[in-house]
Scaffold this motif. Structure first.
Motif, mmCIF file in Angstrom:
data_model
loop_
_atom_site.group_PDB
_atom_site.id
_atom_site.type_symbol
_atom_site.label_atom_id
_atom_site.label_comp_id
_atom_site.label_asym_id
_atom_site.label_seq_id
_atom_site.Cartn_x
_atom_site.Cartn_y
_atom_site.Cartn_z
ATOM 1 N N SER A 1 74.403 92.887 28.614
ATOM 2 C CA SER A 1 73.972 91.844 29.543
ATOM 3 C C SER A 1 74.113 90.433 28.938
ATOM 4 C CB SER A 1 72.521 92.082 29.961
ATOM 5 O OG SER A 1 71.662 92.069 28.819
ATOM 6 N N GLU A 2 73.932 90.313 27.618
ATOM 7 C CA GLU A 2 74.028 89.008 26.984
ATOM 8 C C GLU A 2 75.472 88.484 26.944
ATOM 9 O OE1 GLU A 2 73.714 92.002 23.506
ATOM 10 O OE2 GLU A 2 73.155 91.819 25.628
ATOM 11 N N TYR A 3 76.443 89.346 27.307
ATOM 12 C CA TYR A 3 77.850 88.926 27.380
ATOM 13 C C TYR A 3 78.408 89.103 28.802
ATOM 14 C CZ TYR A 3 77.405 89.438 22.320
ATOM 15 O OH TYR A 3 76.978 89.332 21.021
ATOM 16 N N TRP A 4 77.514 89.412 29.771
ATOM 17 C CA TRP A 4 77.986 89.743 31.121
ATOM 18 C C TRP A 4 78.723 88.551 31.748
ATOM 19 C CZ3 TRP A 4 79.334 93.599 33.872
ATOM 20 C CH2 TRP A 4 79.611 93.416 35.247
ATOM 21 N N ASN A 5 78.364 87.348 31.411
ATOM 22 C CA ASN A 5 79.056 86.196 31.980
ATOM 23 C C ASN A 5 80.551 86.259 31.701
ATOM 24 O OD1 ASN A 5 78.403 85.809 29.236
ATOM 25 N ND2 ASN A 5 78.646 83.587 29.376
ATOM 26 N N HIS A 6 80.956 86.728 30.503
ATOM 27 C CA HIS A 6 82.373 86.839 30.161
ATOM 28 C C HIS A 6 83.001 88.066 30.805
ATOM 29 C CE1 HIS A 6 81.826 83.519 27.563
ATOM 30 N NE2 HIS A 6 81.313 84.176 26.513
ATOM 31 N N ILE A 7 82.223 89.161 30.877
ATOM 32 C CA ILE A 7 82.766 90.404 31.467
ATOM 33 C C ILE A 7 83.042 90.193 32.956
ATOM 34 C CG2 ILE A 7 82.258 92.817 31.985
ATOM 35 C CD1 ILE A 7 80.530 92.841 29.415
ATOM 36 N N GLU A 8 82.073 89.611 33.668
ATOM 37 C CA GLU A 8 82.265 89.338 35.097
ATOM 38 C C GLU A 8 83.456 88.416 35.306
ATOM 39 O OE1 GLU A 8 79.920 87.056 38.714
ATOM 40 O OE2 GLU A 8 78.737 88.176 37.235
ATOM 41 N N SER A 9 83.559 87.411 34.452
ATOM 42 C CA SER A 9 84.675 86.474 34.552
ATOM 43 C C SER A 9 85.994 87.184 34.339
ATOM 44 C CB SER A 9 84.498 85.357 33.520
ATOM 45 O OG SER A 9 85.570 84.441 33.582
ATOM 46 N N ALA A 10 86.020 88.186 33.424
ATOM 47 C CA ALA A 10 87.247 88.941 33.163
ATOM 48 C C ALA A 10 87.654 89.770 34.378
ATOM 49 C CB ALA A 10 87.055 89.834 31.938
ATOM 50 N N PHE A 11 86.674 90.433 34.998
ATOM 51 C CA PHE A 11 86.986 91.210 36.205
ATOM 52 C C PHE A 11 87.602 90.325 37.279
ATOM 53 C CE2 PHE A 11 83.894 94.560 34.763
ATOM 54 C CZ PHE A 11 84.780 95.625 34.817
ATOM 55 N N LYS A 12 87.059 89.122 37.405
ATOM 56 C CA LYS A 12 87.569 88.214 38.427
ATOM 57 C C LYS A 12 88.928 87.631 38.034
ATOM 58 C CE LYS A 12 82.956 86.847 40.092
ATOM 59 N NZ LYS A 12 81.965 85.743 40.186
ATOM 60 N N ALA A 13 89.076 87.248 36.757
ATOM 61 C CA ALA A 13 90.324 86.609 36.314
ATOM 62 C C ALA A 13 91.496 87.560 36.369
ATOM 63 C CB ALA A 13 90.148 86.075 34.892
ATOM 64 N N TYR A 14 91.238 88.842 36.118
ATOM 65 C CA TYR A 14 92.348 89.802 36.074
ATOM 66 C C TYR A 14 92.466 90.619 37.369
ATOM 67 C CZ TYR A 14 92.411 88.472 31.183
ATOM 68 O OH TYR A 14 92.480 87.740 30.023
ATOM 69 N N GLY A 15 91.779 90.148 38.447
ATOM 70 C CA GLY A 15 92.019 90.673 39.795
ATOM 71 C C GLY A 15 91.403 92.016 40.124
ATOM 72 N N PHE A 16 90.313 92.404 39.435
ATOM 73 C CA PHE A 16 89.724 93.724 39.726
ATOM 74 C C PHE A 16 88.320 93.603 40.309
ATOM 75 C CE2 PHE A 16 88.158 98.033 38.657
ATOM 76 C CZ PHE A 16 89.211 98.775 39.186
ATOM 77 N N TRP A 17 87.824 92.414 40.453
ATOM 78 C CA TRP A 17 86.446 92.226 40.903
ATOM 79 C C TRP A 17 86.237 92.748 42.332
ATOM 80 C CZ3 TRP A 17 81.913 91.519 38.914
ATOM 81 C CH2 TRP A 17 80.843 91.039 39.672
ATOM 82 N N ASP A 18 87.092 92.355 43.253
ATOM 83 C CA ASP A 18 86.950 92.802 44.642
ATOM 84 C C ASP A 18 87.067 94.316 44.748
ATOM 85 O OD1 ASP A 18 86.613 90.195 45.417
ATOM 86 O OD2 ASP A 18 88.727 89.903 45.971
ATOM 87 N N GLU A 19 87.987 94.889 43.967
ATOM 88 C CA GLU A 19 88.165 96.344 43.978
ATOM 89 C C GLU A 19 86.900 97.032 43.461
ATOM 90 O OE1 GLU A 19 90.065 99.936 44.697
ATOM 91 O OE2 GLU A 19 90.665 97.891 45.256
ATOM 92 N N LEU A 20 86.289 96.459 42.456
ATOM 93 C CA LEU A 20 85.066 97.031 41.893
ATOM 94 C C LEU A 20 83.943 97.018 42.924
ATOM 95 C CD1 LEU A 20 83.507 98.137 39.451
ATOM 96 C CD2 LEU A 20 83.053 95.772 38.779
ATOM 97 N N LEU A 21 83.816 95.903 43.671
ATOM 98 C CA LEU A 21 82.760 95.817 44.687
ATOM 99 C C LEU A 21 82.988 96.833 45.805
ATOM 100 C CD1 LEU A 21 82.331 91.922 44.971
ATOM 101 C CD2 LEU A 21 80.907 93.552 43.706
ATOM 102 N N LYS A 22 84.251 97.082 46.150
ATOM 103 C CA LYS A 22 84.567 98.075 47.193
ATOM 104 C C LYS A 22 84.178 99.477 46.753
ATOM 105 C CE LYS A 22 88.472 95.612 49.304
ATOM 106 N NZ LYS A 22 89.939 95.652 49.560
ATOM 107 N N LYS A 23 84.378 99.760 45.454
ATOM 108 C CA LYS A 23 84.075 101.098 44.949
ATOM 109 C C LYS A 23 82.562 101.368 44.911
ATOM 110 C CE LYS A 23 88.236 101.504 42.069
ATOM 111 N NZ LYS A 23 88.756 102.740 42.710
ATOM 112 N N ASP A 24 81.744 100.328 44.971
ATOM 113 C CA ASP A 24 80.286 100.481 44.900
ATOM 114 C C ASP A 24 79.743 100.841 46.290
ATOM 115 O OD1 ASP A 24 77.668 100.428 43.994
ATOM 116 O OD2 ASP A 24 77.483 98.242 44.301
#
Length: 560
Positions: free
Chosen positions: A494-517
């Motif tokens: 959690s203390e690094y989640w700001n970078h992890i979330e940013s990575a999901f978004k920067a590399y185009g997988f964030w929307d796909e991840l939300l759909k899978k939830d």
């Protein structure tokens, strides 16, 4: 006040006597009798300076004196004003010119000059030289090649005015003047001696060499030399020289044998060159001495390292301190020593890891520490093995995973055959995958400190890399477990989640991840996280910004 006469003495050619004015005119009756004889031409009076006829003239107070005739040529006694002291000096000069010594020197100089083939037009006290202002009769005149030379003999003190007057007259008439100083003390302190010593820049003084049958002059000159301590010194030297050895200054008409001014300048330049040469030599000697000290220092250090290799319990802390204390030159010697440079016997790194036993653990860690030692890690052995193969084939070595990481940090470039060896490590499949990933990423990083940081938090790196590759890497999960993977990441890192979330978004997988939830578990965790965010850590910001610049802003663009 006594009457001051400008012409102190006159020559009576009839008798050859020199008449002193103050004596012959002292008694009026005798003085006027002498004047009568002069008028009747019973005595023949001449000027000792210009050799023109003189008469005896009177004044309103009946003070008789010698006087030039009205139409006489220029003469310094007639045209110049002298002090009583200067007149007294001149009187002595004129008397000396009529001395036996003076006449003998004139004759000797003239007769010897006549015998020189290149000398012509020799005149001994019988040639006047005239210009528009004055006339002079030198003691000896001659011509030597294209040079016109006069010799003036000095047997008594001369005033500076007299010396300068003679010099300027002959210079004006394109004639070189040589003073024959018969009784001149070069170290004397009389005014005339000091005056004539510094009259010319050459400081050459001449006397007739009477020991020689041919014409030679004893030249006394100020010789310039350099001492062993590189100090310019002068001393007076006397040398017998021929007329042909003389040199003539075309502009000043000065005659010299030894060019004191030029020699002084040359010696100054020679001194400066010697000093500079000594300075360069001293610097070079100091450099060589320092190099020898450095070589001795490095040799001692190498011997200590060799001894540590042999000991059962090596202590390398002191050696590490000594290495850090090396200067640039010593560091270069150290790294080029036989300890680290391979030769025809094989690679040094393979030698150490091939021969190493368990007791050499610290030594091996020391030998591949890039902050201490520069050794080639990527050389193949004589058998064509990589260093990792040599490690794996040495049964005495344990902790192979540790050596893999240390080699990666030290800058080793892994080969396909190396990655095949990872399967022999006592690791889970996902950990082998993670280790391979970290080793591959390490090759893109130049700074050893950041290479080491790479292995400090491998799961964080694998999470970021999974987001970048859009596939789960280094966790052993299948590709259908993205929601569980994301839930684990937001909980565990959690203390690094700001970078992890940013990575999901920067590399185009964030929307796909939300759909899978589909059950919304990730949405709940995400909402809770943003509602009460932790204090984000920044200790990996530099590393992450370098590996994933699209997701993490670089805190300092000059770090990498």
């Amino acid at each position: 006040m006594s009457y001051e006469r400008s012409i102190k003495e006159a020559l009576d050619k009839e008798s050859g006597q020199i008449l002193t004015a103050d004596e012959v005119f002292k008694i009026s009756k005798e003085a006027f009798a002498l004047r009568t004889k002069s008028t009747k031409k019973e005595i023949d009076l001449y000027c000792l300076e210009c050799h023109q006829p003189l008469n005896i003239s009177g004044s309103k107070k009946d003070n008789l004196h010698f006087k030039h005739y009205p139409k006489a040529d220029s003469c310094i006694l007639k045209d110049s004003k002298f002090s009583s002291v200067e007149l007294e000096v001149l009187s002595k000069v004129y008397r000396s010119k009529e001395s036996v010594r003076h006449k003998n020197l004139k004759r000797a100089i003239g007769e010897k000059l006549i015998k020189i083939s290149d000398v012509s037009n020799v005149f001994i006290d019988d040639r006047f030289i005239k210009d528009s202002r004055e006339k002079r009769k030198p003691d000896v005149y001659c011509e030597f090649g294209t040079a016109k030379i006069v010799f003036e003999i000095q047997l008594s003190d001369l005033s500076l005015k007299y010396i300068i007057d003679r010099h300027e007259f002959y210079q004006r008439n394109d004639i070189s003047l040589i003073w024959i100083l018969d009784d001149f003390n070069i170290n004397g302190q009389k005014q005339m001696e000091r005056d004539i010593k510094y009259l010319t820049e050459y400081q050459n003084f001449f006397a007739l060499d009477e020991s020689s049958e041919s014409f030679r002059l004893n030249c006394t000159y100020k010789y310039v030399h350099l001492t062993e301590a590189n100090q310019v010194r002068t001393k007076w030297v006397t040398k017998s020289i021929a007329l042909s050895q003389l040199k003539f200054d075309v502009e000043t008409k000065q005659v010299y044998f030894y060019n004191y001014g030029a020699k002084l300048q040359q010696m100054g330049l020679l001194r400066d060159r010697r000093i500079e040469k000594l300075k360069i030599k001293r610097i070079e000697d100091e450099r060589k001495a320092e190099e020898q000290r450095s070589q001795h220092k490095v040799e001692n250090l190498i011997d200590r390292i060799k001894n540590e290799w042999k000991t059962k319990f090596p202590n390398l802390k002191k050696i590490e301190t000594l290495i850090r204390d090396l200067n640039e030159y010593e560091q270069d010697l150290f790294e080029k020593s036989s300890l680290f440079v391979s030769d025809d016997k094989g690679s040094r790194i393979h030698y150490y890891f091939g021969k190493a036993q368990a007791k050499h653990f610290n030594f091996l860690a020391f030998i591949i520490n890039p902050n201490l030692v520069s050794i080639s890690l990527n050389e193949l052995s004589n058998e064509g093995k990589t260093i990792l193969e040599t490690i794996f084939f040495n049964k005495e070595l344990e902790h192979r995973e540790y050596w893999v990481k240390r080699l990666a940090i030290a800058g080793y470039r892994f080969q396909p055959v190396d990655f095949n060896l990872f399967d022999k490590l006592y690791l889970k499949k996902q950990d082998v995958e993670a280790l391979k990933l970290l080793c591959q990423l390490s090759e893109s990083i130049g700074n050893p400190l950041f290479k080491a940081t790479l292995f400090d938090h491998p799961k964080l790196i694998c999470t970021m890399e999974s987001a970048k590759q859009n596939r789960i890497v280094g966790f052993g999960w299948n590709q259908s477990q993205w929601v569980a993977f994301a839930n684990n990441a937001i909980d565990s890192y959690s203390e690094y989640w700001n970078h992890i979330e940013s990575a999901f978004k920067a590399y185009g997988f964030w929307d796909e991840l939300l759909k899978k939830d589909s059950k919304g578990t990730f949405h709940k965790k995400l909402k809770a996280h943003h509602h009460n965010p932790p204090d984000y850590k920044r200790n990996y910001d530099y590393l992450l910004s370098f590996l994933y610049p699209e997701a993490v802003n670089n805190p300092n663009q000059f770090i990498f």
